[in-house]
Design an enzyme around this catalytic site. Structure first.
Site, PDB file in Angstrom:
ATOM      1  N   HIS A  85       8.555  -1.957   5.961  1.00  0.00           N
ATOM      2  CA  HIS A  85       8.452  -0.722   6.833  1.00  0.00           C
ATOM      3  C   HIS A  85       7.632  -1.346   7.999  1.00  0.00           C
ATOM      4  CE1 HIS A  85       4.037  -0.399   5.787  1.00  0.00           C
ATOM      5  NE2 HIS A  85       4.573  -0.406   4.478  1.00  0.00           N
ATOM      6  N   GLU A 160       6.185   1.494  -2.957  1.00  0.00           N
ATOM      7  CA  GLU A 160       5.125   0.473  -3.084  1.00  0.00           C
ATOM      8  C   GLU A 160       4.370   0.565  -4.542  1.00  0.00           C
ATOM      9  OE1 GLU A 160       3.542  -2.458  -2.903  1.00  0.00           O
ATOM     10  OE2 GLU A 160       2.879  -2.237  -0.884  1.00  0.00           O
TER      11      GLU A 160
END
Length: 295
Positions: A85, A160
């Site tokens: 990202h 994550e």
């Protein structure tokens, strides 16, 4: 052969939508829910050190088309293009994000556009998948829009690592404020969970690798894009290349490419951590995340 992930579902997201309206449930541990609110990140940080991206990453080449990659590998390989990202203010301020839902900052949005334009010049992918956390989902939306893809498939299994009690803290403060969690986080034991509902590295690996093979099973011999996070990408690399440790950093919107066989499960790392598209924005060398302490 189908690898199943019983705890995660996927959601289709139209790329023009600026925000994620709904998310699939994923519960790796009792405390894994995404927090509703977060402490504000500092507007700036004296530790920021931005460097210009190299024109070409050493030892790395541009991604070839799916057909070329599959032929070179000699099998029914799916070409998985993995993108981290874009930058967030928490990355710049060295705040541990984990499952907390920080958004992209202005630089992160510029990075997302840069990587999207890069990918739009390569072979068109069959699909794009993303973590459902905002920083990844917005990056994926930008890529989908510029690459003219109809939607983004959101999957919580691409999130994550959950860092338990350390989430929301600056990494430098965690040792004194959450000593037990900090010790567990730095442990070399891969089965070590983190107090506060945090995952072990083995748990992270199991969910993201299972997700990878589910994607490959759906797209045999095709090219797909996956947008995820530093820690998750490092685990995917570790699975694909277990004998060659990853010493470099997975920077924001860096591009990695792994060829994966749906028949045998064999993986070939074609590219890792390329940031040659970030000539204008550069990268934060000392931002938190993307290395072995990624979260």
């Amino acid at each position: 052969m189908l690898w199943r992930l019983p705890t995660a579902t996927s959601t289709l997201l139209p790329p023009p939508t600026p925000s994620v309206a709904s998310r699939a449930a994923f519960v790796p541990s009792p405390a894994s829910a995404v927090a509703a609110s977060f402490p504000p990140a500092p507007a700036s940080s004296p530790q920021i050190h931005r460097v210009r991206a190299p024109e070409a990453a050493p030892g790395m080449s541009s991604s070839a088309s799916s057909a070329e990659g599959c032929d070179a590998a000699g099998g029914d390989f799916t070409e998985v293009v993995i993108v981290r990202h874009g930058e967030t203010s928490w990355n710049a301020s060295r705040i541990i994000q984990g499952h907390l839902d920080a958004e992209l900052n202005d630089i992160g949005r510029q990075q997302a556009v840069a990587v999207a334009h890069r990918l739009s010049k390569e072979a068109k992918p069959a699909a794009i998948y993303s973590s459902d956390l905002k920083r990844a989902a917005e990056t994926a939306q930008t890529i989908a829009r510029i690459c003219n893809l109809p939607n983004v498939v959101l999957d919580p299994a691409l999130r994550e690592r959950h860092i338990g009690d350390m989430q929301g803290l600056k990494f430098e403060d965690a040792a004194t404020q959450r000593p037990e969690a900090y010790k567990a986080f730095l442990s070399h034991k891969r089965n070590q969970q983190i107090p506060g509902g945090g995952e072990s590295l083995d748990q992270l690996s199991e969910r993201c690798v299972t997700c990878l093979y589910n994607i490959v099973e759906k797209h045999k011999g095709e090219r797909v894009i996956v947008v995820s996070h530093g820690g998750t990408i490092r685990e995917l690399y570790r699975h694909a290349s277990p004998t060659r440790p990853l010493h470099g950093k997975i920077h924001n919107t860096s591009v990695s490419v792994i060829l994966v066989s749906a028949t045998t499960g064999r993986c070939i790392v074609k590219m890792c951590g390329d940031i040659s598209h970030l000539q204008k924005t550069g990268v934060l060398e000392n931002a938190f995340g993307g290395d072995k302490t990624s979260a």
